[in-house]
Design an enzyme around this catalytic site. Structure first.
Site, mmCIF file in Angstrom:
data_model
loop_
_atom_site.group_PDB
_atom_site.id
_atom_site.type_symbol
_atom_site.label_atom_id
_atom_site.label_comp_id
_atom_site.label_asym_id
_atom_site.label_seq_id
_atom_site.Cartn_x
_atom_site.Cartn_y
_atom_site.Cartn_z
ATOM 1 N N TYR A 68 0.826 -1.211 0.000
ATOM 2 C CA TYR A 68 0.000 0.000 0.000
ATOM 3 C C TYR A 68 0.856 1.256 0.000
ATOM 4 O O TYR A 68 0.517 2.244 -0.670
ATOM 5 C CB TYR A 68 -0.989 -0.022 1.178
ATOM 6 C CG TYR A 68 -2.125 -0.985 0.888
ATOM 7 C CD1 TYR A 68 -3.179 -0.611 0.060
ATOM 8 C CD2 TYR A 68 -2.095 -2.284 1.353
ATOM 9 C CE1 TYR A 68 -4.189 -1.499 -0.261
ATOM 10 C CE2 TYR A 68 -3.093 -3.192 1.039
ATOM 11 C CZ TYR A 68 -4.144 -2.788 0.227
ATOM 12 O OH TYR A 68 -5.134 -3.673 -0.107
ATOM 13 N N GLN A 102 -15.675 1.904 -6.329
ATOM 14 C CA GLN A 102 -14.928 0.841 -5.657
ATOM 15 C C GLN A 102 -13.483 1.279 -5.438
ATOM 16 O O GLN A 102 -12.712 0.579 -4.799
ATOM 17 C CB GLN A 102 -14.937 -0.425 -6.527
ATOM 18 C CG GLN A 102 -16.333 -0.963 -6.816
ATOM 19 C CD GLN A 102 -16.294 -2.018 -7.922
ATOM 20 O OE1 GLN A 102 -16.009 -3.177 -7.682
ATOM 21 N NE2 GLN A 102 -16.577 -1.589 -9.152
ATOM 22 N N VAL A 104 -10.101 3.307 -4.256
ATOM 23 C CA VAL A 104 -9.593 3.836 -2.992
ATOM 24 C C VAL A 104 -8.663 5.027 -3.226
ATOM 25 O O VAL A 104 -8.072 5.553 -2.297
ATOM 26 C CB VAL A 104 -8.847 2.731 -2.202
ATOM 27 C CG1 VAL A 104 -9.763 1.555 -1.903
ATOM 28 C CG2 VAL A 104 -7.582 2.248 -2.941
ATOM 29 N N HIS A 120 -15.044 0.613 -0.988
ATOM 30 C CA HIS A 120 -13.900 -0.170 -0.515
ATOM 31 C C HIS A 120 -12.906 0.665 0.280
ATOM 32 O O HIS A 120 -11.733 0.320 0.378
ATOM 33 C CB HIS A 120 -13.215 -0.871 -1.701
ATOM 34 C CG HIS A 120 -14.085 -1.903 -2.352
ATOM 35 N ND1 HIS A 120 -13.865 -2.392 -3.624
ATOM 36 C CD2 HIS A 120 -15.188 -2.547 -1.888
ATOM 37 C CE1 HIS A 120 -14.808 -3.288 -3.920
ATOM 38 N NE2 HIS A 120 -15.622 -3.390 -2.887
ATOM 39 N N CYS A 128 -6.809 2.201 13.310
ATOM 40 C CA CYS A 128 -6.058 1.536 14.373
ATOM 41 C C CYS A 128 -6.678 0.187 14.703
ATOM 42 O O CYS A 128 -7.890 0.070 14.864
ATOM 43 C CB CYS A 128 -6.040 2.426 15.615
ATOM 44 S SG CYS A 128 -5.266 1.612 17.018
ATOM 45 N N THR A 190 -15.115 -1.005 -14.560
ATOM 46 C CA THR A 190 -15.041 -2.099 -13.584
ATOM 47 C C THR A 190 -15.276 -3.436 -14.284
ATOM 48 O O THR A 190 -16.111 -3.521 -15.188
ATOM 49 C CB THR A 190 -16.052 -1.922 -12.432
ATOM 50 O OG1 THR A 190 -15.945 -3.055 -11.551
ATOM 51 C CG2 THR A 190 -17.487 -1.773 -12.908
#
Ligand code: BJW
Ligand code: ZN
Length: 247
Positions: A68, A102, A104, A120, A128, A190
Site C-alpha cells: 500500500y 470501488q 480507494v 472499498h 487503528c 469495472t
C-alpha cells in the site's frame, strides 16, 4: 465509430433526473493508475489473498503495508483525468446524482466530486487495530512498516476493505438507496466481479434503470447494458458530455 452509442447514451441521460455513476479501477487507468486484473494489473503474478485479506495482513503486516505504501507513493503525483472531471461535473447537471466507487485512490474527489460513496474505503485513511480510530493520512512517503497509533500505541492498517470483510455499513446503505432509485446507471471501468459491489448493476437494472457501460472490454455485467461504449472512459465520457449539451 462510437457515434451512435454516444448519441444513445446522451439521449438516455438528457431526460434523466436520478443518475448514478458506478466506477472501478478503469476510470483511473488513463491517469496512470494500474487496474487490478488483466495484463499489467496490480495483481498479475501476485497472490491476491496474501495482499488484500485480513489473513494476509496478520501473516505479514510489513509486506502488505509496503504494497500500500508503494501505491500511495505512485498515487501522490497522479491527477484526475477527463473521465473523473466529467463525472464530477454531472453533480451540477442532475438533480439527484451520486458517484459510487470501488476505488480507494481519491481521484473522483480530486476532480471535485462531493459526497463520493467509497465502497472499498480509502488508501488515504488508516485505522487503528487497537482502538479502531480512523484518520486521514496523506503523508507520502510515510513509512516502511505499519505505523503505531498515536492514541493507543497499537498498529494501524490501511482503511480499505479486504476480501472477507464487510463494506462500511452507512456507505453501503447510501449507495444501495441511490442505486435502487436511479433512472440511469453509468458503469465505468469495472470488471464487475467483486461482490457485493458488482450486484449493484443487476439491482439497478431490475429496478428499471437504464444501464450504460463504459469499458474497452465487456464486464461480467455487460448483458445488463442498454448502451455499451467500448473504449477508454477518458475519451468517451467527454464525448457523451458534449453531446448532452446538444438539444
Ligand atoms: C477501463 C479502462 C479505461 C481499463 N476506461 N475502463 C458472492 C459471490 C461470490 C463471491 C462473493 C460473493 N459475495 C462476497 C464474495 C466474496 C468476495 C468476492 O466478491 N469475491 C469474488 C472475487 C469472487 N467479496 C468480498 O469478500 C467483499 N466482502 C464481503 O462480501 O463481505 C461480506 C462477507 C464477509 C465474510 C464472508 C462472506 C461475505 C469485500 C470485497 C473487497 C474488495 N477489495 C478490493 C481491494 C481494495 C483495497 C485495495 O485497493 O487494495 O477492491 S479487491 C479489488 O477489486 C478492489 C477493487 O475495488 C475491486 C474491483 O476491481 P475493479 O475496480 O473492477 O478493477 P478490475 O481491475 O477488476 O477491472 C478494471 C476494468 O477497467 C476492466 O474491466 C478493464 O477492461 C477496464 N478498463 N482501462 C474504462 N481506460
Ligand atoms: Zn489506537
Amino acid at each position: 465509430m462510437h457515434e451512435q452509442e454516444v448519441a444513445r447514451a446522451a439521449e438516455l441521460l438528457r431526460s434523466a433526473e436520478r443518475v448514478v455513476a458506478f466506477t472501478g479501477a478503469g476510470v483511473s487507468a488513463e491517469s496512470g493508475v494500474p487496474t487490478f486484473r488483466g495484463a499489467g494489473g496490480l495483481w498479475e503474478g501476485q497472490a491476491v489473498e496474501e495482499l488484500a485479506s485480513p489473513r494476509g495482513f496478520y501473516a505479514d503486516p510489513v509486506k502488505v503495508w509496503r504494497f500500500y505504501e508503494e501505491r500511495r507513493r505512485n498515487l501522490a503525483g497522479v491527477r484526475p483525468n477527463p473521465a473523473h472531471h466529467v463525472l464530477a461535473g454531472w453533480q451540477e447537471r442532475f438533480p439527484q446524482y451520486a458517484v459510487v466507487t470501488q476505488n480507494v485512490d481519491g481521484l473522483h474527489q480530486a476532480a471535485g466530486a462531493r459526497g463520493v460513496l467509497e465502497l472499498h474505503g480509502s488508501i488515504w485513511r488508516v485505522r487503528c487495530l487497537g482502538c479502531g480510530r480512523e484518520r486521514e493520512e496523506r503523508t507520502v512517503p510515510l513509512s516502511q512498516v505499519p505505523p503505531l497509533c498515536p492514541e493507543c500505541g497499537a498498529m494501524v492498517r490501511p482503511a480499505v476493505v479486504w476480501f472477507g470483510e464487510f463494506l462500511p455499513e452507512t456507505v453501503m446503505a447510501a449507495a444501495f438507496a441511490a442505486i435502487e432509485r436511479c433512472q440511469v446507471l453509468v458503469v465505468v471501468g469495472t470488471s464487475a466481479v467483486v461482490y457485493p459491489a458488482a450486484g449493484f448493476v443487476e439491482i439497478a437494472a431490475a429496478a428499471g434503470a437504464k444501464v450504460i457501460e463504459v469499458n474497452p472490454e465487456a464486464s461480467s455485467m455487460a448483458h445488463f447494458a442498454d448502451v455499451a461504449l467500448r473504449g477508454p472512459a477518458g475519451q468517451l465520457l467527454p464525448l457523451v458530455d458534449a453531446r448532452l449539451e446538444v438539444a
